[in-house]
Design a protein around this motif. Structure first.
Motif, PDB file in Angstrom:
ATOM      1  N   MET A 194       0.839  -1.203   0.000  1.00 16.73           N
ATOM      2  CA  MET A 194       0.000   0.000   0.000  1.00 16.73           C
ATOM      3  C   MET A 194       0.873   1.252   0.000  1.00 16.73           C
ATOM      4  O   MET A 194       0.566   2.232  -0.682  1.00 16.73           O
ATOM      5  N   MET A 195       1.975   1.215   0.749  1.00 17.00           N
ATOM      6  CA  MET A 195       2.889   2.350   0.780  1.00 17.00           C
ATOM      7  C   MET A 195       3.516   2.554  -0.597  1.00 17.00           C
ATOM      8  O   MET A 195       3.640   3.672  -1.073  1.00 17.00           O
ATOM      9  N   LYS A 196       3.890   1.467  -1.252  1.00 16.23           N
ATOM     10  CA  LYS A 196       4.467   1.543  -2.596  1.00 16.23           C
ATOM     11  C   LYS A 196       3.466   2.167  -3.569  1.00 16.23           C
ATOM     12  O   LYS A 196       3.829   3.026  -4.379  1.00 16.23           O
ATOM     13  N   ASP A 197       2.203   1.772  -3.465  1.00 15.49           N
ATOM     14  CA  ASP A 197       1.173   2.349  -4.332  1.00 15.49           C
ATOM     15  C   ASP A 197       0.981   3.833  -4.065  1.00 15.49           C
ATOM     16  O   ASP A 197       0.832   4.631  -4.991  1.00 15.49           O
ATOM     17  N   ALA A 198       1.000   4.221  -2.793  1.00 20.50           N
ATOM     18  CA  ALA A 198       0.861   5.640  -2.443  1.00 20.50           C
ATOM     19  C   ALA A 198       2.046   6.443  -2.968  1.00 20.50           C
ATOM     20  O   ALA A 198       1.871   7.559  -3.485  1.00 20.50           O
ATOM     21  N   LEU A 199       3.243   5.877  -2.860  1.00 17.46           N
ATOM     22  CA  LEU A 199       4.424   6.560  -3.386  1.00 17.46           C
ATOM     23  C   LEU A 199       4.361   6.666  -4.913  1.00 17.46           C
ATOM     24  O   LEU A 199       4.761   7.681  -5.481  1.00 17.46           O
ATOM     25  N   SER A 200       3.840   5.641  -5.556  1.00 18.82           N
ATOM     26  CA  SER A 200       3.681   5.685  -7.016  1.00 18.82           C
ATOM     27  C   SER A 200       2.698   6.783  -7.419  1.00 18.82           C
ATOM     28  O   SER A 200       2.920   7.494  -8.406  1.00 18.82           O
ATOM     29  N   ASP A 201       1.623   6.928  -6.653  1.00 19.00           N
ATOM     30  CA  ASP A 201       0.664   8.014  -6.909  1.00 19.00           C
ATOM     31  C   ASP A 201       1.335   9.376  -6.725  1.00 19.00           C
ATOM     32  O   ASP A 201       1.116  10.294  -7.519  1.00 19.00           O
ATOM     33  N   ALA A 202       2.137   9.490  -5.676  1.00 17.16           N
ATOM     34  CA  ALA A 202       2.853  10.750  -5.427  1.00 17.16           C
ATOM     35  C   ALA A 202       3.820  11.044  -6.571  1.00 17.16           C
ATOM     36  O   ALA A 202       3.928  12.188  -7.027  1.00 17.16           O
ATOM     37  N   LEU A 203       4.511  10.021  -7.042  1.00 16.24           N
ATOM     38  CA  LEU A 203       5.443  10.183  -8.154  1.00 16.24           C
ATOM     39  C   LEU A 203       4.713  10.652  -9.407  1.00 16.24           C
ATOM     40  O   LEU A 203       5.204  11.523 -10.135  1.00 16.24           O
ATOM     41  N   HIS A 204       3.533  10.115  -9.628  1.00 15.17           N
ATOM     42  CA  HIS A 204       2.716  10.543 -10.779  1.00 15.17           C
ATOM     43  C   HIS A 204       2.333  12.019 -10.627  1.00 15.17           C
ATOM     44  O   HIS A 204       2.371  12.784 -11.601  1.00 15.17           O
TER      45      HIS A 204
ATOM     46  N   ALA B 126       5.293  14.183 -11.405  1.00 16.76           N
ATOM     47  CA  ALA B 126       5.522  14.233 -12.855  1.00 16.76           C
ATOM     48  C   ALA B 126       4.563  15.220 -13.528  1.00 16.76           C
ATOM     49  O   ALA B 126       4.962  15.954 -14.448  1.00 16.76           O
ATOM     50  N   LYS B 127       3.327  15.269 -13.069  1.00 16.19           N
ATOM     51  CA  LYS B 127       2.357  16.224 -13.629  1.00 16.19           C
ATOM     52  C   LYS B 127       2.816  17.660 -13.384  1.00 16.19           C
ATOM     53  O   LYS B 127       2.761  18.501 -14.284  1.00 16.19           O
ATOM     54  N   ILE B 128       3.256  17.927 -12.169  1.00  7.26           N
ATOM     55  CA  ILE B 128       3.723  19.278 -11.836  1.00  7.26           C
ATOM     56  C   ILE B 128       4.972  19.615 -12.642  1.00  7.26           C
ATOM     57  O   ILE B 128       5.120  20.737 -13.142  1.00  7.26           O
ATOM     58  N   GLN B 129       5.872  18.646 -12.805  1.00  2.20           N
ATOM     59  CA  GLN B 129       7.080  18.873 -13.605  1.00  2.20           C
ATOM     60  C   GLN B 129       6.707  19.276 -15.032  1.00  2.20           C
ATOM     61  O   GLN B 129       7.299  20.198 -15.599  1.00  2.20           O
ATOM     62  N   ASN B 130       5.734  18.577 -15.612  1.00  7.26           N
ATOM     63  CA  ASN B 130       5.304  18.912 -16.976  1.00  7.26           C
ATOM     64  C   ASN B 130       4.741  20.327 -17.060  1.00  7.26           C
ATOM     65  O   ASN B 130       5.022  21.057 -18.003  1.00  7.26           O
TER      66      ASN B 130
ATOM     67  N   SER C 204      11.482  13.512  -7.062  1.00 11.37           N
ATOM     68  CA  SER C 204      11.147  12.380  -7.922  1.00 11.37           C
ATOM     69  C   SER C 204      12.161  11.253  -7.745  1.00 11.37           C
ATOM     70  O   SER C 204      11.786  10.078  -7.615  1.00 11.37           O
ATOM     71  N   GLU C 205      13.432  11.589  -7.723  1.00 12.15           N
ATOM     72  CA  GLU C 205      14.482  10.587  -7.525  1.00 12.15           C
ATOM     73  C   GLU C 205      14.353   9.910  -6.161  1.00 12.15           C
ATOM     74  O   GLU C 205      14.469   8.685  -6.041  1.00 12.15           O
ATOM     75  N   LYS C 206      14.107  10.715  -5.130  1.00 12.90           N
ATOM     76  CA  LYS C 206      13.969  10.165  -3.778  1.00 12.90           C
ATOM     77  C   LYS C 206      12.742   9.252  -3.686  1.00 12.90           C
ATOM     78  O   LYS C 206      12.793   8.200  -3.039  1.00 12.90           O
ATOM     79  N   THR C 207      11.655   9.651  -4.332  1.00 10.43           N
ATOM     80  CA  THR C 207      10.440   8.842  -4.313  1.00 10.43           C
ATOM     81  C   THR C 207      10.658   7.535  -5.058  1.00 10.43           C
ATOM     82  O   THR C 207      10.211   6.475  -4.604  1.00 10.43           O
ATOM     83  N   GLN C 208      11.369   7.583  -6.174  1.00  8.23           N
ATOM     84  CA  GLN C 208      11.682   6.353  -6.909  1.00  8.23           C
ATOM     85  C   GLN C 208      12.531   5.409  -6.053  1.00  8.23           C
ATOM     86  O   GLN C 208      12.316   4.192  -6.064  1.00  8.23           O
ATOM     87  N   THR C 209      13.465   5.968  -5.308  1.00 11.23           N
ATOM     88  CA  THR C 209      14.288   5.154  -4.418  1.00 11.23           C
ATOM     89  C   THR C 209      13.433   4.487  -3.343  1.00 11.23           C
ATOM     90  O   THR C 209      13.611   3.299  -3.043  1.00 11.23           O
ATOM     91  N   LEU C 210      12.489   5.238  -2.785  1.00 11.98           N
ATOM     92  CA  LEU C 210      11.601   4.670  -1.764  1.00 11.98           C
ATOM     93  C   LEU C 210      10.731   3.553  -2.346  1.00 11.98           C
ATOM     94  O   LEU C 210      10.503   2.535  -1.689  1.00 11.98           O
ATOM     95  N   ILE C 211      10.275   3.730  -3.571  1.00 14.38           N
ATOM     96  CA  ILE C 211       9.475   2.691  -4.230  1.00 14.38           C
ATOM     97  C   ILE C 211      10.309   1.428  -4.398  1.00 14.38           C
ATOM     98  O   ILE C 211       9.841   0.319  -4.120  1.00 14.38           O
ATOM     99  N   GLN C 212      11.545   1.584  -4.819  1.00 18.66           N
ATOM    100  CA  GLN C 212      12.433   0.422  -4.976  1.00 18.66           C
ATOM    101  C   GLN C 212      12.669  -0.270  -3.631  1.00 18.66           C
ATOM    102  O   GLN C 212      12.689  -1.502  -3.551  1.00 18.66           O
ATOM    103  N   LYS C 213      12.842   0.508  -2.586  1.00 15.78           N
ATOM    104  CA  LYS C 213      13.057  -0.068  -1.254  1.00 15.78           C
ATOM    105  C   LYS C 213      11.820  -0.829  -0.789  1.00 15.78           C
ATOM    106  O   LYS C 213      11.931  -1.897  -0.178  1.00 15.78           O
ATOM    107  N   CYS C 214      10.645  -0.286  -1.067  1.00 12.96           N
ATOM    108  CA  CYS C 214       9.407  -0.990  -0.714  1.00 12.96           C
ATOM    109  C   CYS C 214       9.329  -2.331  -1.438  1.00 12.96           C
ATOM    110  O   CYS C 214       8.934  -3.341  -0.848  1.00 12.96           O
TER     111      CYS C 214
END
Length: 96
Positions: free
Chosen positions: A20-30, A33-37, A60-70
C-alpha cells in the motif's frame, strides 16, 4: 540456536502495508511528474521555475528510491514467509 517463531498474520499484514505504501508513493510520483510537466511548459519561468524544477526532480528521484526499497522489503518478507512455511511443513511431516 534459539527457536525462531513468526506470526504469519503479522508478516502478511506488514507485507500488505508495504505494498500500500508503494502504491501511495507511485501516486505521489505521478503527481510530481504532472507538476514537472506544467513547470517545464512555461507555467513558471526564470530562476523560480528552474529552482522548482530542480527540487521536483530531486523529490522524484527520492520517491523512486523509496518505491524500490518498498519492493525490496516486500520481496524479503515474501522470502521469509516462504522459508518459514517450508521449514514448518518439513518439521511437521517428520512427526506424522
Amino acid at each position: 540456536m534459539a527457536d525462531v517463531k513468526i506470526k504469519f498474520e503479522s508478516v502478511e499484514r506488514l507485507w500488505g502495508d508495504v505494498f500500500m505504501m508503494k502504491d501511495a508513493l507511485s501516486d505521489a510520483l505521478h503527481g510530481i511528474a504532472k507538476i514537472q510537466n506544467i513547470v517545464e511548459f512555461g507555467a513558471l519561468v526564470g530562476q523560480a521555475g528552474d529552482t522548482l524544477l530542480a527540487n521536483l526532480n530531486l523529490q522524484s528521484e527520492k520517491t523512486q528510491t523509496l518505491i524500490q526499497k518498498c519492493e525490496e522489503i516486500a520481496d524479503d518478507l515474501q522470502v521469509i514467509m516462504d522459508e518459514f512455511r517450508d521449514t514448518e511443513s518439513k518439521s511437521k511431516s517428520r512427526f506424522e
